[in-house]
Design an enzyme around this catalytic site. Structure first.
Site, PDB file in Angstrom:
ATOM      1  N   GLU A 204       0.941  -1.428   0.006  1.00 15.65           N
ATOM      2  CA  GLU A 204       0.021  -0.088   0.140  1.00 15.65           C
ATOM      3  C   GLU A 204       0.875   1.112  -0.016  1.00 15.65           C
ATOM      4  O   GLU A 204       0.714   2.191   1.037  1.00 15.65           O
ATOM      5  CB  GLU A 204      -0.968  -0.116   1.130  1.00 15.65           C
ATOM      6  CG  GLU A 204      -1.857  -1.241   1.249  1.00 15.65           C
ATOM      7  CD  GLU A 204      -2.577  -1.347   2.519  1.00 15.65           C
ATOM      8  OE1 GLU A 204      -3.020  -0.386   3.325  1.00 15.65           O
ATOM      9  OE2 GLU A 204      -3.247  -2.491   2.809  1.00 15.65           O
TER      10      GLU A 204
ATOM     11  N   GLU B   2      -5.834 -11.095  -0.937  1.00 18.12           N
ATOM     12  CA  GLU B   2      -6.578 -10.955   0.312  1.00 18.12           C
ATOM     13  C   GLU B   2      -8.246 -10.890   0.118  1.00 18.12           C
ATOM     14  O   GLU B   2      -8.900  -9.991   0.628  1.00 18.12           O
ATOM     15  CB  GLU B   2      -6.169  -9.520   1.025  1.00 18.12           C
ATOM     16  CG  GLU B   2      -4.762  -9.417   1.117  1.00 18.12           C
ATOM     17  CD  GLU B   2      -4.372  -8.067   2.011  1.00 18.12           C
ATOM     18  OE1 GLU B   2      -5.363  -7.629   2.672  1.00 18.12           O
ATOM     19  OE2 GLU B   2      -3.230  -7.804   2.106  1.00 18.12           O
TER      20      GLU B   2
HETATM   21  O1  G3I Z   1      -1.869  -7.824  18.976  1.00 21.69           O
HETATM   22  C1  G3I Z   1      -2.933  -6.717  19.733  1.00 21.69           C
HETATM   23  C2  G3I Z   1      -3.018  -7.332  21.090  1.00 21.69           C
HETATM   24  O2  G3I Z   1      -2.107  -7.327  21.881  1.00 21.69           O
HETATM   25  C3  G3I Z   1      -4.277  -6.577  21.721  1.00 21.69           C
HETATM   26  O3  G3I Z   1      -4.735  -7.011  22.870  1.00 21.69           O
HETATM   27  C4  G3I Z   1      -5.367  -6.345  20.761  1.00 21.69           C
HETATM   28  C5  G3I Z   1      -6.588  -5.519  21.266  1.00 21.69           C
HETATM   29  O4  G3I Z   1      -6.128  -4.263  20.875  1.00 21.69           O
HETATM   30  O5  G3I Z   1      -4.847  -5.640  19.358  1.00 21.69           O
HETATM   31  C6  G3I Z   1      -4.061  -6.781  18.879  1.00 21.69           C
HETATM   32  O6  G3I Z   1      -3.462  -5.978  17.592  1.00 21.69           O
HETATM   33  C7  G3I Z   1      -4.561  -6.322  16.614  1.00 21.69           C
HETATM   34  C8  G3I Z   1      -3.959  -6.947  15.512  1.00 21.69           C
HETATM   35  O7  G3I Z   1      -5.061  -6.884  14.299  1.00 21.69           O
HETATM   36  C9  G3I Z   1      -3.623  -8.187  15.739  1.00 21.69           C
HETATM   37  O8  G3I Z   1      -4.899  -9.000  16.053  1.00 21.69           O
HETATM   38  C10 G3I Z   1      -5.015  -4.722  16.296  1.00 21.69           C
HETATM   39  O9  G3I Z   1      -5.506  -4.151  17.269  1.00 21.69           O
HETATM   40  C11 G3I Z   1      -5.818  -4.924  14.875  1.00 21.69           C
HETATM   41  O10 G3I Z   1      -5.958  -3.374  14.534  1.00 21.69           O
HETATM   42  C12 G3I Z   1      -4.917  -5.391  13.884  1.00 21.69           C
HETATM   43  O11 G3I Z   1      -5.922  -5.510  12.816  1.00 21.69           O
HETATM   44  C13 G3I Z   1      -5.188  -6.135  11.697  1.00 21.69           C
HETATM   45  C14 G3I Z   1      -5.584  -5.121  10.533  1.00 21.69           C
HETATM   46  O12 G3I Z   1      -5.078  -5.454   9.225  1.00 21.69           O
HETATM   47  C15 G3I Z   1      -4.453  -3.883  11.049  1.00 21.69           C
HETATM   48  O13 G3I Z   1      -4.618  -2.863   9.904  1.00 21.69           O
HETATM   49  C16 G3I Z   1      -6.366  -7.269  11.057  1.00 21.69           C
HETATM   50  O14 G3I Z   1      -6.076  -8.288  11.911  1.00 21.69           O
HETATM   51  C17 G3I Z   1      -5.762  -7.656   9.717  1.00 21.69           C
HETATM   52  O15 G3I Z   1      -6.688  -8.714   9.026  1.00 21.69           O
HETATM   53  C18 G3I Z   1      -5.598  -6.630   8.625  1.00 21.69           C
HETATM   54  O16 G3I Z   1      -5.042  -7.096   7.368  1.00 21.69           O
HETATM   55  C19 G3I Z   1      -4.646  -6.003   6.390  1.00 21.69           C
HETATM   56  C20 G3I Z   1      -3.519  -6.552   5.576  1.00 21.69           C
HETATM   57  O17 G3I Z   1      -2.488  -6.589   6.514  1.00 21.69           O
HETATM   58  C21 G3I Z   1      -3.236  -5.421   4.687  1.00 21.69           C
HETATM   59  N1  G3I Z   1      -4.683  -5.336   3.639  1.00 21.69           N
HETATM   60  C22 G3I Z   1      -5.707  -4.833   4.564  1.00 21.69           C
HETATM   61  C23 G3I Z   1      -6.078  -6.230   5.705  1.00 21.69           C
HETATM   62  C24 G3I Z   1      -7.160  -5.431   6.118  1.00 21.69           C
HETATM   63  O18 G3I Z   1      -7.140  -4.548   6.993  1.00 21.69           O
END
Ligand code: G3I
Length: 388
Positions: A181, A297
């Site tokens: 991105e 994705e």
């Molecule tokens: O690891 C922390 C954990 O310690 C904490 O307790 C919890 C609650 O706050 O958060 C956890 O981190 C989360 C992380 O996923 C791991 O689960 C983040 O808050 C959360 O924002 C993060 O979301 C991910 C997102 O990317 C971030 O932008 C999604 O799971 C993931 O599916 C998503 O994937 C992205 C690709 O990498 C790029 N393309 C878009 C796609 C969808 O947004």
């Protein structure tokens, strides 16, 4: 779903005016428009018939394609139904979060690969290919990043990160999303580049640097540029496709070791019209640069669809089949990955929940891991695809 939105709109105006009066009419008209719109999308003549239960990975392999999905480590450890389904259906696995900066860099001078290693081992144990996501992104940077990284040391951090992470899995990685991105035309930067910390600290050349360092660390891995919002025919997507194409042309003209484009394909049912011709032309233009293409994705958000799960499943399946029939027509497309495999574990539950509170249904398997019409649609698309 390829629909001629001007016809839909005209009919809506007709329905909105004929026999309905006053503010209520507009509201009812809007609801009936929504219903009409979903009826138009919900073509009952499509039965998504599929022969047999052959898993998606086998149907893909039969055509020289690779099929798989993203998963998080914790879900694979705790949910045996997910594990069984991933092993049955997927020929490639990509960590949803475990290879991002915030997962592997707990401190500026520390790496932690525990969770990523678990997923790499899981893939190897189950004879699955493994792909990495992502070495350079503007999101999910660790909390210390802002305080520590600056114009003077950014190159050191970038080179050290890519070298350390890529070397660890060298020879075992099907492909890497090296840069993710990097294009955002709304940021008003030259060449439509996203105003990320990497651009601000290192200038546009950070992208070429990233691919050269990754190629040095793992000469075997396919190096991918991964991007979102390339699929629809809106003005924004058109501008983005042009900027991505120019970036790829620039990189290739400088001999950058980049091998493929990743098209994320986070689709949204009933929003944004897919224009087959524009999408197909874009894929041909990318292929003409000598690049392969991965659908990296894939999911179909049903956030805007009516509540009836049966209607939602049919519309989502139509979007899957129509989209894949276009992209798989391009022989440079070599892989399709869903972002998750079952509705039980999807980022969309948190990021784009439905206003009626109903569980979202964006993926091929339902929350009980049973194949949905979306699974049929993908099976049909692989079965009908030309052999690579
Ligand atoms: O690891 C922390 C954990 O310690 C904490 O307790 C919890 C609650 O706050 O958060 C956890 O981190 C989360 C992380 O996923 C791991 O689960 C983040 O808050 C959360 O924002 C993060 O979301 C991910 C997102 O990317 C971030 O932008 C999604 O799971 C993931 O599916 C998503 O994937 C992205 C690709 O990498 C790029 N393309 C878009 C796609 C969808 O947004």
């Amino acid at each position: 779903m390829f629909k001629n939105s001007s016809i839909t709109r005209r009919r809506f105006v007709y329905m909105g005016v004929s026999g309905l009066a006053g503010a209520t009419a507009v509201a009812v008209g809007k609801d009936s428009y929504q219903m009409y719109q979903s009826q138009a999308l919900d073509n009952l003549k499509r039965d998504f018939k599929v022969v047999g239960q052959t898993p998606l990975k086998k149907r893909a392999t039969a055509k020289g394609l690779i099929y798989g999905a993203a998963s998080g480590r914790d879900f694979l450890v705790s949910d045996k139904n997910l594990k069984t389904s991933i092993v049955r259906e997927c020929g490639i696995l990509v960590p949803e979060n475990e290879l991002k900066w915030d997962a592997v860099r707990p401190a500026p001078d520390k790496f932690d690969f525990t969770r990523a290693d678990w997923l790499a081992q899981f893939a190897r144990t189950h004879n699955m290919l493994f792909r990495g996501h992502t070495l350079v992104w503007y999101m999910q940077l660790p909390n210390w990043f802002k305080e520590v990284v600056n114009r003077q040391n950014a190159e050191k951090f970038l080179v050290e990160h890519i070298t350390t992470v890529t070397k660890r899995y060298a020879g075992r990685m099907h492909s890497w999303d090296v840069v993710n991105e990097a294009i955002e035309p709304d940021d008003g930067q030259k060449a439509g580049l996203r105003k990320s910390p990497w651009l601000q600290f290192l200038g546009p050349d950070y992208i070429e640097l990233a691919y050269r360092v990754a190629a040095q660390a793992d000469p075997k891995a396919m190096l991918v540029y991964n991007e979102n919002a390339l699929e629809y025919s809106g003005r924004k997507e058109e501008v983005k496709r042009t900027a991505v194409l120019k970036l790829l042309e620039r990189l290739k003209s400088r001999g950058t070791p980049i091998h493929a484009l990743g098209i994320q394909s986070h689709l949204v049912a009933q929003e944004g019209a897919l224009n087959a011709k524009k999408l197909r032309t874009f894929l041909s233009d990318v292929a003409s640069l000598g690049l392969k293409i991965l659908i990296t994705e894939l999911d179909v958000s049903d956030q805007k669809l009516p509540s009836d799960p049966a209607v939602r499943d049919r519309i989502v399946a139509s979007v899957y089949e129509d989209y894949l029939s276009v992209v798989l027509d391009e022989k440079a497309v070599i892989a399709v990955l869903n972002w998750g495999l079952s509705d039980r574990h999807t980022w969309l539950s948190t990021f784009t929940p439905r206003s009626d509170g109903a569980p979202v249904r964006p993926l091929p398997l339902d929350s009980s891991f049973k194949p949905k019409l979306a699974w049929n649609a993908m099976a049909r698309a692989f079965d009908q695809a030309r052999k690579r």
